[in-house]
Scaffold this active site. Structure first.
Site, PDB file in Angstrom:
ATOM      1  N   GLU A   1      41.416 -12.448  37.026  1.00  0.00           N
ATOM      2  CA  GLU A   1      42.253 -12.845  35.889  1.00  0.00           C
ATOM      3  C   GLU A   1      41.899 -14.237  35.381  1.00  0.00           C
ATOM      4  O   GLU A   1      42.657 -15.196  35.606  1.00  0.00           O
ATOM      5  CB  GLU A   1      43.739 -12.770  36.261  1.00  0.00           C
TER       6      GLU A   1
ATOM      7  N   GLU B   1      44.931  -4.214  40.386  1.00  0.00           N
ATOM      8  CA  GLU B   1      46.333  -4.606  40.602  1.00  0.00           C
ATOM      9  C   GLU B   1      47.239  -3.786  39.698  1.00  0.00           C
ATOM     10  O   GLU B   1      46.885  -3.511  38.547  1.00  0.00           O
ATOM     11  CB  GLU B   1      46.580  -6.090  40.270  1.00  0.00           C
TER      12      GLU B   1
HETATM   13  O1  IFM Z   1      50.759 -12.484  41.839  1.00  0.00           O
HETATM   14  C1  IFM Z   1      49.949 -12.252  40.731  1.00  0.00           C
HETATM   15  C2  IFM Z   1      48.492 -12.234  41.124  1.00  0.00           C
HETATM   16  O2  IFM Z   1      48.111 -13.413  41.741  1.00  0.00           O
HETATM   17  C3  IFM Z   1      47.625 -12.031  39.907  1.00  0.00           C
HETATM   18  N1  IFM Z   1      48.065 -10.917  39.129  1.00  0.00           N
HETATM   19  C4  IFM Z   1      49.455 -10.801  38.829  1.00  0.00           C
HETATM   20  C5  IFM Z   1      50.274 -10.920  40.107  1.00  0.00           C
HETATM   21  C6  IFM Z   1      51.763 -10.752  39.813  1.00  0.00           C
HETATM   22  O3  IFM Z   1      52.202 -11.687  38.905  1.00  0.00           O
END
Ligand code: IFM
Length: 457
Positions: free
Chosen positions: A166, A360
């Site tokens: 990200e 994710e």
């Molecule tokens: O906790 C974060 C993670 O570090 C990166 N993606 C989103 C998750 C939830 O906000």
């Protein structure tokens, strides 16, 4: 739905990151990283919470990996703490840091869990930040050297590598001043982004140097990708030029500003125009764009939701309540089709049929109460999270049935952990570590255990 509805070799994982779970912030020679420092500035983090201990994964990784295994997952996405390995970020290597990761990865392999390793998940060594961090083009070499060290060290153990998780978090840290390191200025943010993308390209070249030429995606050898979070912005009123303008600009400034350079080799015109208008054009040297667009082996898609935009908050509410999804009890929209849309979007506009891993997906709640379950043991009912996973995974399946080339799915996260500026107040776990050291598997964790159980027919 159960795991037999998916390909036999499908990766089912849970994701974490070093700064959010490891703790041991100053043990065994680890250097400071930017969140160690940022979290010590009063008022930056909810409750002034610090990542010092987090889930204590540094010490408890054997039992936490056992927990992951016991729920049926066959993959674990984690990140390395750069400052644990190179305390100053460049030069000196901390052997104890490498030894820890070797023990941890060995344990994963012993349990039959496939490691999916991210090199950078937001925790820049503080010493590098003091030297300019992502605003200094030397980040390309600093990151390249660190990446190459990791490739060489875990050459035979890790089939899945991610350069950056990200990248937008770096913009939030340099452009908006909300995340560590807390610098604020559109030009800082855009320059940090550009340098990060250059560092990504360098990471891929170091990877090819160590592992040889690009091969088709396969877990029998090492593969490299990048993770981008796609929160596609939709106009609340589909025929309102103002809403369309807001949503489109957001899409340009967010995920497209990474997807386009990485997969197409250029910044799109609307972003260039925005940077010209705001005086935030980064320094882009000849050859930079080619150097960013190194071919990858897979794409890591983080997908949490869509975003509905309008100049009129009532129009947003209307779209969510009446035409789109509906609200969950955390106030976010329930829109599981977001994953189907995001897969179609990236396939059509950026990556074609490149393999994808959902790296994710998850949702949060505030504090959850433990109750006594039917078996007399502590339980945590989290029906909202169960509904969320059910919805997203059903839409994922539909996308795959229609041809999306997805190799794995990863839930965020195994345990409630350090949620950056929200500290310990936002809970994403499918299980929870209790103060007495025991674990409670939430209903969502049990839902995964049922989905993944080996006797599903
Ligand atoms: O906790 C974060 C993670 O570090 C990166 N993606 C989103 C998750 C939830 O906000």
């Amino acid at each position: 739905m159960n795991k037999n509805d998916f390909p036999k070799d499908f990766l089912w994982g849970v994701a974490t990151s070093a700064a959010q779970i490891e703790g041991a912030w100053n043990e065994d020679g680890k250097g400071l990283e930017i969140w160690d420092v940022f979290s010590r500035i009063p008022g930056k983090i909810a409750n002034n919470d610090r990542p010092d201990v987090a889930c204590d994964y540094y010490h408890k990784y054997p039992e936490q990996l056992e927990l992951i295994k016991s729920l049926g997952f066959n993959c674990h996405r984690f990140s390395f703490s750069w400052a644990r390995i190179m305390p100053e970020g460049a030069g000196r290597v901390n052997q104890k840091g490498l030894d820890y990761y070797r023990r941890m990865i060995d344990k994963m392999l012993e349990l039959g869990i496939t490691p999916n390793a991210t090199l950078y998940h937001w925790d820049l060594p503080y010493e590098l930040e003091c030297r300019g961090g992502f605003l200094d083009r030397d980040i390309v070499k600093w990151f390249g050297d660190y990446a190459e060290l990791m490739f060489e060290t875990f050459k035979d153990e890790i089939p899945l590598w991610v350069t950056f998780n990200e990248p937008i978090a770096t913009y939030v840290g340099y452009g908006l001043g909300v995340f560590a390191p807390g610098r604020k200025g559109e030009k800082f943010g855009r320059q940090a982004n550009h340098n990060l993308l250059l560092a990504h390209g360098e990471g891929v070249r170091r990877f090819r140097k160590v592992f040889g030429e690009k091969k088709p995606f396969d877990l029998s050898h090492a593969n490299i990708g990048i993770v981008v979070d796609v929160w596609h912005h939709h106009p609340a009123r589909k025929d309102d030029p103002g809403d369309i303008r807001i949503a489109e600009l957001e899409n340009e400034k967010t995920y497209r500003s990474y997807m386009s350079p990485v997969f197409k080799g250029f910044y799109r015109e609307p972003l260039l125009q925005f940077m010209r208008d705001t005086g935030s054009m980064p320094e882009i040297r000849p050859g930079d764009m080619e150097s960013i667009a190194e071919p990858l082996d897979f794409f890591g898609l983080n997908c949490y939701n869509r975003v509905v935009d309008s100049s009129d908050p009532k129009a947003v509410k209307d779209e969510i309540e009446h035409r789109g999804g509906n609200f969950m009890d955390n106030g976010a929209e329930y829109y599981p089709k977001a994953i189907y849309d995001a897969l179609a979007n990236v396939r059509e506009n950026f990556i074609g049929d490149l393999p994808v891993i959902i790296t994710e997906n998850g949702t949060y709640s505030a504090a959850e109460d433990a109750v006594t379950g039917p078996d007399g043991k502590p339980a945590i009912p989290d029906p909202m999270r169960v509904r969320y996973f059910e919805g997203f995974i059903s839409w994922l399946k539909k996308a795959m049935d229609e041809g999306a080339n997805v190799k794995g799915y990863t839930a965020w996260s195994i345990l409630d952990n350090y949620e950056w500026t929200a500290g310990y107040t936002m809970h994403f776990g499918i299980a929870r570590l209790e103060p007495d050291g025991s674990y409670i598997v939430k209903d969502s964790g049990k839902w995964f255990r049922d989905l993944l159980k080996s006797d599903n027919t």
